[in-house]
Scaffold this motif. Structure first.
Motif, mmCIF file in Angstrom:
data_model
loop_
_atom_site.group_PDB
_atom_site.id
_atom_site.type_symbol
_atom_site.label_atom_id
_atom_site.label_comp_id
_atom_site.label_asym_id
_atom_site.label_seq_id
_atom_site.Cartn_x
_atom_site.Cartn_y
_atom_site.Cartn_z
ATOM 1 N N GLY A 195 0.833 -1.182 0.000
ATOM 2 C CA GLY A 195 0.000 0.000 0.000
ATOM 3 C C GLY A 195 0.875 1.242 0.000
ATOM 4 O O GLY A 195 2.107 1.131 0.016
ATOM 5 N N PRO A 196 0.272 2.435 -0.017
ATOM 6 C CA PRO A 196 -1.163 2.668 0.114
ATOM 7 C C PRO A 196 -1.935 2.257 -1.141
ATOM 8 O O PRO A 196 -1.307 2.021 -2.161
ATOM 9 C CB PRO A 196 -1.231 4.195 0.335
ATOM 10 C CG PRO A 196 -0.013 4.738 -0.345
ATOM 11 C CD PRO A 196 1.037 3.670 -0.189
ATOM 12 N N PRO A 197 -3.292 2.177 -1.021
ATOM 13 C CA PRO A 197 -4.086 2.586 0.147
ATOM 14 C C PRO A 197 -4.211 1.484 1.193
ATOM 15 O O PRO A 197 -4.096 0.297 0.878
ATOM 16 C CB PRO A 197 -5.442 2.907 -0.468
ATOM 17 C CG PRO A 197 -5.551 1.971 -1.632
ATOM 18 C CD PRO A 197 -4.157 1.841 -2.182
ATOM 19 N N PHE A 198 -4.464 1.913 2.421
ATOM 20 C CA PHE A 198 -4.759 1.014 3.528
ATOM 21 C C PHE A 198 -6.149 1.344 4.064
ATOM 22 O O PHE A 198 -6.620 2.475 3.962
ATOM 23 C CB PHE A 198 -3.737 1.184 4.657
ATOM 24 C CG PHE A 198 -2.367 0.683 4.309
ATOM 25 C CD1 PHE A 198 -2.006 -0.625 4.554
ATOM 26 C CD2 PHE A 198 -1.428 1.530 3.733
ATOM 27 C CE1 PHE A 198 -0.728 -1.087 4.235
ATOM 28 C CE2 PHE A 198 -0.160 1.084 3.411
ATOM 29 C CZ PHE A 198 0.194 -0.224 3.663
ATOM 30 N N LYS A 199 -6.801 0.339 4.623
ATOM 31 C CA LYS A 199 -8.068 0.536 5.340
ATOM 32 C C LYS A 199 -7.793 0.147 6.779
ATOM 33 O O LYS A 199 -7.629 -1.042 7.100
ATOM 34 C CB LYS A 199 -9.164 -0.340 4.736
ATOM 35 C CG LYS A 199 -10.556 -0.057 5.312
ATOM 36 C CD LYS A 199 -11.104 1.264 4.804
ATOM 37 C CE LYS A 199 -12.621 1.369 5.000
ATOM 38 N NZ LYS A 199 -13.029 1.432 6.409
ATOM 39 N N GLY A 200 -7.669 1.157 7.641
ATOM 40 C CA GLY A 200 -7.171 0.875 8.967
ATOM 41 C C GLY A 200 -5.720 0.436 8.866
ATOM 42 O O GLY A 200 -4.890 1.116 8.262
ATOM 43 N N THR A 201 -5.417 -0.730 9.419
ATOM 44 C CA THR A 201 -4.053 -1.260 9.341
ATOM 45 C C THR A 201 -3.871 -2.267 8.206
ATOM 46 O O THR A 201 -2.771 -2.781 7.999
ATOM 47 C CB THR A 201 -3.682 -1.954 10.674
ATOM 48 O OG1 THR A 201 -4.627 -3.007 10.931
ATOM 49 C CG2 THR A 201 -3.717 -0.965 11.822
ATOM 50 N N GLU A 202 -4.938 -2.559 7.469
ATOM 51 C CA GLU A 202 -4.884 -3.580 6.420
ATOM 52 C C GLU A 202 -4.761 -2.933 5.039
ATOM 53 O O GLU A 202 -5.432 -1.939 4.747
ATOM 54 C CB GLU A 202 -6.141 -4.452 6.459
ATOM 55 C CG GLU A 202 -6.366 -5.186 7.775
ATOM 56 C CD GLU A 202 -5.352 -6.284 8.024
ATOM 57 O OE1 GLU A 202 -4.721 -6.744 7.050
ATOM 58 O OE2 GLU A 202 -5.191 -6.682 9.179
ATOM 59 N N SER A 203 -3.927 -3.512 4.184
ATOM 60 C CA SER A 203 -3.821 -2.997 2.823
ATOM 61 C C SER A 203 -5.058 -3.388 2.024
ATOM 62 O O SER A 203 -5.602 -4.480 2.186
ATOM 63 C CB SER A 203 -2.567 -3.541 2.132
ATOM 64 O OG SER A 203 -2.746 -4.885 1.730
ATOM 65 N N ALA A 204 -5.492 -2.467 1.166
ATOM 66 C CA ALA A 204 -6.638 -2.775 0.307
ATOM 67 C C ALA A 204 -6.336 -3.959 -0.597
ATOM 68 O O ALA A 204 -7.230 -4.735 -0.947
ATOM 69 C CB ALA A 204 -7.008 -1.539 -0.516
ATOM 70 N N TYR A 205 -5.069 -4.114 -0.994
ATOM 71 C CA TYR A 205 -4.677 -5.240 -1.846
ATOM 72 C C TYR A 205 -4.948 -6.566 -1.144
ATOM 73 O O TYR A 205 -5.592 -7.467 -1.696
ATOM 74 C CB TYR A 205 -3.201 -5.123 -2.220
ATOM 75 C CG TYR A 205 -2.785 -5.968 -3.403
ATOM 76 C CD1 TYR A 205 -2.888 -7.350 -3.385
ATOM 77 C CD2 TYR A 205 -2.267 -5.370 -4.559
ATOM 78 C CE1 TYR A 205 -2.510 -8.133 -4.464
ATOM 79 C CE2 TYR A 205 -1.884 -6.142 -5.647
ATOM 80 C CZ TYR A 205 -2.007 -7.512 -5.591
ATOM 81 O OH TYR A 205 -1.633 -8.272 -6.667
ATOM 82 N N PHE A 206 -4.484 -6.709 0.102
ATOM 83 C CA PHE A 206 -4.703 -7.955 0.837
ATOM 84 C C PHE A 206 -6.187 -8.226 1.015
ATOM 85 O O PHE A 206 -6.649 -9.370 0.876
ATOM 86 C CB PHE A 206 -4.021 -7.895 2.202
ATOM 87 C CG PHE A 206 -4.250 -9.126 3.039
ATOM 88 C CD1 PHE A 206 -3.465 -10.257 2.872
ATOM 89 C CD2 PHE A 206 -5.275 -9.167 3.983
ATOM 90 C CE1 PHE A 206 -3.697 -11.408 3.620
ATOM 91 C CE2 PHE A 206 -5.506 -10.310 4.735
ATOM 92 C CZ PHE A 206 -4.715 -11.425 4.556
ATOM 93 N N LEU A 207 -6.958 -7.183 1.303
ATOM 94 C CA LEU A 207 -8.389 -7.360 1.527
ATOM 95 C C LEU A 207 -9.098 -7.896 0.290
ATOM 96 O O LEU A 207 -10.147 -8.533 0.394
ATOM 97 C CB LEU A 207 -9.023 -6.029 1.939
ATOM 98 C CG LEU A 207 -8.574 -5.424 3.271
ATOM 99 C CD1 LEU A 207 -9.224 -4.064 3.476
ATOM 100 C CD2 LEU A 207 -8.887 -6.345 4.441
ATOM 101 N N SER A 208 -8.516 -7.674 -0.896
ATOM 102 C CA SER A 208 -9.211 -7.998 -2.143
ATOM 103 C C SER A 208 -9.313 -9.494 -2.421
ATOM 104 O O SER A 208 -10.206 -9.912 -3.157
ATOM 105 C CB SER A 208 -8.523 -7.308 -3.328
ATOM 106 O OG SER A 208 -7.251 -7.882 -3.602
ATOM 107 N N VAL A 209 -8.425 -10.310 -1.878
ATOM 108 C CA VAL A 209 -8.404 -11.730 -2.270
ATOM 109 C C VAL A 209 -8.304 -12.690 -1.092
ATOM 110 O O VAL A 209 -7.905 -13.842 -1.260
ATOM 111 C CB VAL A 209 -7.250 -12.025 -3.265
ATOM 112 C CG1 VAL A 209 -7.534 -11.437 -4.627
ATOM 113 C CG2 VAL A 209 -5.916 -11.520 -2.738
ATOM 114 N N ASN A 210 -8.681 -12.247 0.095
ATOM 115 C CA ASN A 210 -8.517 -13.134 1.254
ATOM 116 C C ASN A 210 -9.748 -13.233 2.144
ATOM 117 O O ASN A 210 -9.645 -13.654 3.300
ATOM 118 C CB ASN A 210 -7.308 -12.681 2.077
ATOM 119 C CG ASN A 210 -5.997 -13.025 1.397
ATOM 120 O OD1 ASN A 210 -5.600 -14.192 1.336
ATOM 121 N ND2 ASN A 210 -5.332 -12.011 0.853
#
Length: 443
Positions: free
Chosen positions: A94-109
């Motif tokens: 990132g960025p971007p991050f949502k809170g402490t999590e990267s938006a990239y990680f959130l997309s596929v997990n």
């Protein structure tokens, strides 16, 4: 079942149930019954189709996590193994991050469980072996041979769990001159020919806006694993699957590859245009936006000319069949382009509505996720994440008449489910878990 031999499975079909007569080593048999949905007796029953399947996920970045997310969406129990203290590489992308999590990680997990385990320690490797014994599938994307060095390669696992389906995702394959190279999407797309045919006609090679080689490999791995599970249902045997980015990319060249292999025609860059269909591309409109139109056959071209008020093109012999339109693309396309610049995109949308001609705007992200058909298809899911708050992501692409995807759960924080998995599945005591945490083996 122990040892390296596979049992035999016989099928006895009864109504909407199938009985599996499993012959163990030594001749002992056991009868296992599984129920399957039928339209006759279970019209109202909707369930996630992969409930009861457990996936041991040793992947990170994109191709592997995308594959395992597809399993998780369909109800499989996916246990994601991550490095203590760091986790999946994309947690820091990132960025971007949502809170402490990267938006990239959130997309596929989404819909997965995370455990932090150090595979480089003997005890960490032992935990993975124990978990494999309770899983149907292991999916990994380490460099070829790396897990074998830890005693976690396919041969090691097959000796312990003959029924295990073991899928490896790599850049170039498990053998061959490139096997030791690190595999990234953009590199594989270059080696595999995609970049050379992507970009402006007279410009530089371009990467696709998303990592399509990674995503396609994840889809291939998902399909291949489902095939292997079906084979195991018939035979009782697990097997090894070799998926790689390069082979996926070469296989995905489809018509461009066929043009070269069968006619010697080298692939070229055409921007948004098509190698073999004219017109089939984006055109700039009066307001500076772009409209896509395609004439896949001569009838559609005739309809397009009528809707665009270009009757003179219908009488021109250079444009009456697709093969001559392709040969005369440099003459035809400027004529159509000039006409498109006389109206705005919204005006052209009204002109082409109901025509039977494929058309549409080139949308940005805001326009995509406010598009009425995207909204109607339920492509935006929203969940509450323990640290990031409300998060949203594109939902599953496929709907089923008798099955359903799971209610979405948020992507896990690093090690969120370590205690749940080690104690709930492997039966570790509080003291054993405490010792592993203190030793840095798990998080």
């Amino acid at each position: 079942m122990t040892g390296s031999q596979c049992g035999r499975v016989l099928h006895v079909v009864s109504g909407c149930s199938v009985q599996f007569l499993h012959r163990h080593n030594g001749g002992r048999c056991s009868l296992v019954t599984r129920k399957f949905l039928t339209t006759a007796s279970h019209q109202s029953e909707r369930r996630s189709p992969l409930e009861g399947i457990r996936i041991l996920d040793l992947t990170r970045v994109l191709a592997g996590p995308y594959c395992t997310m597809l399993f998780a969406d369909l109800g499989a129990d996916v246990i994601k193994v991550e490095r203590p203290g760091a986790g999946d590489d994309t947690r820091s992308w990132g960025p971007p991050f949502k809170g402490t999590e990267s938006a990239y990680f959130l997309s596929v997990n989404r819909n997965k469980k995370s455990i932090g385990v150090d595979l480089k320690t003997p005890k960490g490797a032992e935990i993975v072996k124990q978990l494999a014994g309770s899983c149907d599938v292991l999916i990994e994307n380490y460099l070829p041979g790396k897990l074998g060095e830890m005693g976690l390669g396919y041969d090691d696992m097959k000796a312990l769990v003959p029924r295990l389906v073991y899928c490896s995702i790599s850049g170039y394959g498990q053998t061959g001159p490139y096997r030791s190279r690190a595999g990234y999407d953009v590199i594989a797309s270059g080696v595999g020919g995609l970049m050379n045919i992507t970009g402006p006609r007279d410009g530089d090679p371009c990467k696709v806006g998303v990592a399509m080689t990674d995503l396609s490999t994840g889809l291939y791995a998902f399909g291949a694993t489902m095939v292997a599970l079906h084979h195991r249902q018939q035979t009782g045997c697990g097997q090894y699957i070799d998926c790689n980015l390069l082979s996926t990319q070469v296989a995905s060249l489809v018509n461009i590859a066929s043009n070269y292999l069968n006619a010697g025609v080298e692939g070229k860059r055409h921007g948004t245009a098509h190698e073999s269909i004219v017109p089939y591309q984006a055109f700039k409109t009066k307001d500076g936006e772009y409209m896509l139109v395609g004439a896949g056959n001569d009838k559609q071209f005739q309809l397009l000319c009528k809707r665009m008020d270009l009757p003179e093109l219908l009488e021109d012999e250079r444009f009456q069949q697709n093969k001559v339109r392709v040969a005369n693309r440099d003459v035809l396309l400027p004529l159509i382009a000039n006409r498109f610049e006389t109206k705005t995109s919204s005006q052209w949308m009204q002109v082409l509505e109901g025509s039977g001609i494929p058309y549409g705007p080139v949308n940005n992200m805001q326009e995509v996720f406010s598009d009425p058909q995207v909204v109607h298809n339920g492509m935006i899911q929203e969940v509450q994440h323990p640290t990031a708050g409300t998060i949203r992501f594109p939902g599953p692409a496929v709907r089923y008449s008798l099955s359903q995807t799971v209610m979405p759960r948020p992507p896990p924080t690093l090690g969120q489910h370590t205690q749940e998995v080690l104690q709930g599945i492997l039966g570790y005591s509080d003291m054993q878990l405490k010792q592993l945490i203190e030793a840095g083996v798990v998080q």
